[in-house]
Design a protein around this motif. Structure first.
Motif, PDB file in Angstrom:
ATOM      1  N   UNK A 148     183.872  -5.121  45.856  1.00  0.00           N
ATOM      2  CA  UNK A 148     182.532  -4.544  45.660  1.00  0.00           C
ATOM      3  C   UNK A 148     182.360  -3.173  46.321  1.00  0.00           C
ATOM      4  N   UNK A 149     183.415  -2.652  46.952  1.00  0.00           N
ATOM      5  CA  UNK A 149     183.254  -1.395  47.693  1.00  0.00           C
ATOM      6  C   UNK A 149     184.349  -0.368  47.408  1.00  0.00           C
ATOM      7  N   UNK A 150     185.264  -0.656  46.485  1.00  0.00           N
ATOM      8  CA  UNK A 150     186.356   0.288  46.239  1.00  0.00           C
ATOM      9  C   UNK A 150     185.815   1.575  45.629  1.00  0.00           C
ATOM     10  N   UNK A 151     186.290   2.697  46.126  1.00  0.00           N
ATOM     11  CA  UNK A 151     185.735   4.002  45.754  1.00  0.00           C
ATOM     12  C   UNK A 151     185.974   4.400  44.306  1.00  0.00           C
ATOM     13  N   UNK A 152     186.888   3.741  43.632  1.00  0.00           N
ATOM     14  CA  UNK A 152     187.108   4.073  42.228  1.00  0.00           C
ATOM     15  C   UNK A 152     186.071   3.442  41.307  1.00  0.00           C
ATOM     16  N   UNK A 153     185.274   2.516  41.833  1.00  0.00           N
ATOM     17  CA  UNK A 153     184.272   1.833  41.011  1.00  0.00           C
ATOM     18  C   UNK A 153     183.285   2.806  40.356  1.00  0.00           C
ATOM     19  N   UNK A 154     182.627   3.695  41.116  1.00  0.00           N
ATOM     20  CA  UNK A 154     181.658   4.586  40.474  1.00  0.00           C
ATOM     21  C   UNK A 154     182.302   5.562  39.501  1.00  0.00           C
ATOM     22  N   UNK A 155     183.554   5.900  39.718  1.00  0.00           N
ATOM     23  CA  UNK A 155     184.264   6.801  38.813  1.00  0.00           C
ATOM     24  C   UNK A 155     184.489   6.126  37.460  1.00  0.00           C
ATOM     25  N   UNK A 156     184.904   4.857  37.489  1.00  0.00           N
ATOM     26  CA  UNK A 156     185.091   4.098  36.246  1.00  0.00           C
ATOM     27  C   UNK A 156     183.753   3.934  35.534  1.00  0.00           C
ATOM     28  N   UNK A 157     182.720   3.571  36.310  1.00  0.00           N
ATOM     29  CA  UNK A 157     181.397   3.361  35.724  1.00  0.00           C
ATOM     30  C   UNK A 157     180.862   4.636  35.082  1.00  0.00           C
ATOM     31  N   UNK A 158     181.067   5.763  35.730  1.00  0.00           N
ATOM     32  CA  UNK A 158     180.545   7.020  35.196  1.00  0.00           C
ATOM     33  C   UNK A 158     181.206   7.376  33.879  1.00  0.00           C
ATOM     34  N   UNK A 159     182.540   7.288  33.826  1.00  0.00           N
ATOM     35  CA  UNK A 159     183.249   7.687  32.608  1.00  0.00           C
ATOM     36  C   UNK A 159     183.001   6.714  31.460  1.00  0.00           C
ATOM     37  N   UNK A 160     182.984   5.424  31.731  1.00  0.00           N
ATOM     38  CA  UNK A 160     182.670   4.462  30.674  1.00  0.00           C
ATOM     39  C   UNK A 160     181.209   4.568  30.268  1.00  0.00           C
ATOM     40  N   UNK A 161     180.361   4.985  31.219  1.00  0.00           N
ATOM     41  CA  UNK A 161     178.953   5.208  30.892  1.00  0.00           C
ATOM     42  C   UNK A 161     178.776   6.324  29.875  1.00  0.00           C
ATOM     43  N   UNK A 162     179.608   7.376  29.972  1.00  0.00           N
ATOM     44  CA  UNK A 162     179.558   8.440  28.972  1.00  0.00           C
ATOM     45  C   UNK A 162     179.910   7.890  27.592  1.00  0.00           C
ATOM     46  N   UNK A 163     180.918   7.011  27.559  1.00  0.00           N
ATOM     47  CA  UNK A 163     181.330   6.421  26.282  1.00  0.00           C
ATOM     48  C   UNK A 163     180.240   5.517  25.715  1.00  0.00           C
ATOM     49  N   UNK A 164     179.553   4.796  26.601  1.00  0.00           N
ATOM     50  CA  UNK A 164     178.527   3.859  26.171  1.00  0.00           C
ATOM     51  C   UNK A 164     177.209   4.557  25.845  1.00  0.00           C
ATOM     52  N   UNK A 165     177.018   5.747  26.402  1.00  0.00           N
ATOM     53  CA  UNK A 165     175.767   6.454  26.210  1.00  0.00           C
ATOM     54  C   UNK A 165     174.654   5.959  27.107  1.00  0.00           C
ATOM     55  N   UNK A 166     175.017   5.233  28.155  1.00  0.00           N
ATOM     56  CA  UNK A 166     174.050   4.712  29.114  1.00  0.00           C
ATOM     57  C   UNK A 166     174.768   4.380  30.416  1.00  0.00           C
ATOM     58  N   UNK A 167     173.998   4.310  31.495  1.00  0.00           N
ATOM     59  CA  UNK A 167     174.581   3.929  32.786  1.00  0.00           C
ATOM     60  C   UNK A 167     174.990   2.465  32.738  1.00  0.00           C
ATOM     61  N   UNK A 168     176.165   2.164  33.299  1.00  0.00           N
ATOM     62  CA  UNK A 168     176.628   0.777  33.313  1.00  0.00           C
ATOM     63  C   UNK A 168     177.076   0.369  34.712  1.00  0.00           C
TER      64      UNK A 168
END
Length: 260
Positions: free
Chosen positions: A207-227
């Motif tokens: 729940x605290x690994x620093x790559x988490x927000x990076x994955x969420x941000x890039x997949x969020x661009x693909x989804x068109x919404x924050x995830x």
């Protein structure tokens, strides 16, 4: 020839970068930067470079380096590249940063997850996330490239097409990742000693690994919404390599034919 300089050439990422660039017919490495081994021969740090690299390690003087090369690679701890980059430097060279300093567009998210005050947030908007499968054209003209993280590359490419095509529920993604020990860097840490790692396997950064927000941000661009997603990394007893297995729920009505 493209003249390249590396700051942080004696870390594991820096060593691999040297190996790749030495095999590039259009590149010449003219600056092997390393704070820990200044004036020491690079081949004495990595003996596999004996009779291949004759250069000695230099410092991380970004201004002097920018005057000597066409591109600078920074394979450094988080925060260092951001503290060294400037408009005067970027007017002279391209920078490819292997740290996380310019990967995340939201400065507050970076500062929260990395526990650092960003030293040059004014350059974040122009930095291109260097995942070529997604941003190939933007990378070509960029003067500042944020090289993706290791876990993030595997995780994003695993799910990106399914998210972008709207085939899965982006909020149901679970990522189970396993990595070799070189991903933790070359510094001495008790958790990475042979007796701690060998014949062992453990989850870490849950729940605290620093790559988490990076994955969420890039997949969020693909989804068109924050995830938000569940990401759990594991340390396994091998030198290098990553295996990612990602799970997600299909959206209502999606068929096997749609996925294919």
């Amino acid at each position: 020839m493209i003249k390249a300089g590396i700051i942080g050439s004696t870390g594991y990422a820096g060593q691999e970068l040297v190996r790749l660039l030495l095999g590039h017919k259009d590149v010449e490495i003219v600056w092997y930067g390393s704070r820990s081994y200044i004036d020491k021969k690079y081949a004495d740090v990595f003996r596999n470079m004996f009779q291949i690299v004759e250069n000695v390690c230099m410092d991380d003087n970004m201004d002097e380096l920018a005057a000597a090369v066409d591109v600078i690679f920074t394979a450094t701890p988080q925060g260092l590249c951001a503290s060294l980059v400037s408009e005067a430097v970027l007017e002279k060279v391209k920078i490819i940063d292997l740290s996380a300093d310019f990967r995340i567009k939201d400065v507050s998210v970076y500062e929260k997850w990395y526990g650092l005050k960003h030293a040059s947030p004014e350059f974040i908007p122009e930095a291109v996330y260097g995942l070529c499968e997604i941003n190939r054209e933007s990378i070509k003209g960029a003067r500042l490239i944020a090289n993706p993280g290791c876990y993030t590359t595997c995780s994003i490419l695993t799910a990106y097409p399914l998210v972008k095509e709207g085939l899965i529920d982006a909020h149901s993604i679970i990522i189970d990742a396993k990595s070799g020990t070189s991903g933790a860097g070359r510094g001495a840490k008790v958790d990475n000693l042979f007796c701690e790692v060998n014949e062992n396997m453990k989850a870490y950064g849950v729940t605290s690994h620093r790559h988490t927000p990076e994955i969420e941000e890039q997949l969020g661009y693909a989804a068109g919404e924050a995830i938000l997603l569940n990401f759990t990394p594991h340390l396994v007893p091998m030198n290098r390599g990553i295996l990612v297995t990602a799970y997600a729920n299909l959206k209502e009505g999606v068929t096997e034919a749609d996925i294919r």
